[in-house]
Design an enzyme around this catalytic site. Sequence first.
Site, PDB file in Angstrom:
ATOM      1  N   GLY A   8       0.674  -1.252   0.003  1.00  0.00           N
ATOM      2  CA  GLY A   8       0.019   0.151  -0.085  1.00  0.00           C
ATOM      3  C   GLY A   8       0.932   1.215  -0.226  1.00  0.00           C
ATOM      4  O   GLY A   8       2.173   1.728   0.133  1.00  0.00           O
ATOM      5  N   THR A  10       1.380   3.520   2.683  1.00  0.00           N
ATOM      6  CA  THR A  10       1.969   4.011   3.677  1.00  0.00           C
ATOM      7  C   THR A  10       2.292   2.460   4.493  1.00  0.00           C
ATOM      8  O   THR A  10       3.262   2.937   4.753  1.00  0.00           O
ATOM      9  CB  THR A  10       1.020   4.126   4.485  1.00  0.00           C
ATOM     10  OG1 THR A  10       0.417   5.634   4.022  1.00  0.00           O
ATOM     11  CG2 THR A  10       1.402   4.590   5.823  1.00  0.00           C
ATOM     12  N   ILE A  12       3.345  -2.139   4.417  1.00  0.00           N
ATOM     13  CA  ILE A  12       3.481  -2.952   3.426  1.00  0.00           C
ATOM     14  C   ILE A  12       3.008  -4.594   4.124  1.00  0.00           C
ATOM     15  O   ILE A  12       4.195  -4.661   5.346  1.00  0.00           O
ATOM     16  CB  ILE A  12       4.552  -3.106   2.658  1.00  0.00           C
ATOM     17  CG1 ILE A  12       5.147  -1.826   1.891  1.00  0.00           C
ATOM     18  CG2 ILE A  12       4.454  -4.988   2.135  1.00  0.00           C
ATOM     19  CD1 ILE A  12       6.444  -2.255   1.302  1.00  0.00           C
ATOM     20  N   ASP A 111      -5.547  -3.752  -5.100  1.00  0.00           N
ATOM     21  CA  ASP A 111      -6.203  -4.072  -3.689  1.00  0.00           C
ATOM     22  C   ASP A 111      -7.483  -3.954  -2.963  1.00  0.00           C
ATOM     23  O   ASP A 111      -8.076  -4.193  -2.572  1.00  0.00           O
ATOM     24  CB  ASP A 111      -5.505  -2.699  -2.739  1.00  0.00           C
ATOM     25  CG  ASP A 111      -6.113  -1.627  -2.963  1.00  0.00           C
ATOM     26  OD1 ASP A 111      -6.444  -0.729  -4.005  1.00  0.00           O
ATOM     27  OD2 ASP A 111      -5.861   0.025  -2.147  1.00  0.00           O
TER      28      ASP A 111
END
Length: 266
Positions: A8, A10, A12, A111
């Site tokens: 992501g 921000t 992982i 995601d």
Amino acid sequence: MLLCFDIGNTNIKTALFDGEEITHEWRISTDSKRTGDEYFSIIRTLMRDVPVTPADIDSAVLSSVVPTLIGPFVIVSQHLIGKKPLIIGSDMYAKLPVKVPESAVHEIGTDLLCDALEAWSRCRSACIVADFGTALSFIAVDAQGKIAGVAIAPGIGTAFKSLFTNTAQLPSVPLEIPPSSLGTNTIESIQSGILFGYKGLVEGLMAQMKKDLSRQTGVDEKSVRTIATGGLNSMLQPVTDAFDDIDKELTLHGLRRAALYAEGKA
């Protein structure tokens, strides 16, 4: 066993699945400047005390919303288990029971696709997932498993940081629910504005999405299931009952399920 990487903006998330169960999970900060060797060193250290050998891991799968980190994590997978990971992407969407609109095939985040796949596979009915990450993303799936649409807003943490970064006198405050929406000091006022404000955003937007799903597909608004996922969904749990289910690991489970479909095992 299956090794999963959920990359992501921000954080992982790295997880090991034994069948349907997550046996181990680690989170590290996302840094697009790190090399594959650096990430391998970090993850190998985190996995040091896990009683699992590379021979125990059959395969790996990767989802990334940070394109520049796909290459480094291919290296991580090769170093860890001697194999390249399966990379979730548009080339495998036709194998999934959840259908992506043609206009969104190259735009939807993998995601969110994993969120939609896992939610619909569990519900087998119209559903909405709210993913609380760097962005606050909502993805709606109709009763037939077609992705109906997405809404994206700044994440709670992102809004918090923006407020403090762009104002001269507002202090950084704890991300906590205040005793009342009627803040009597600066800290409570900020907490009220952000957290009760996001409560209204979440409830209002999901209500609108249910209405639009009903108008477009004929589904009963009351039958649309709602699921929350992501690291910051717990911030709103004390003040809203908008969700039928909460699963912080929904994306990882969707990643595992996508890998099964892609390999013809589901």
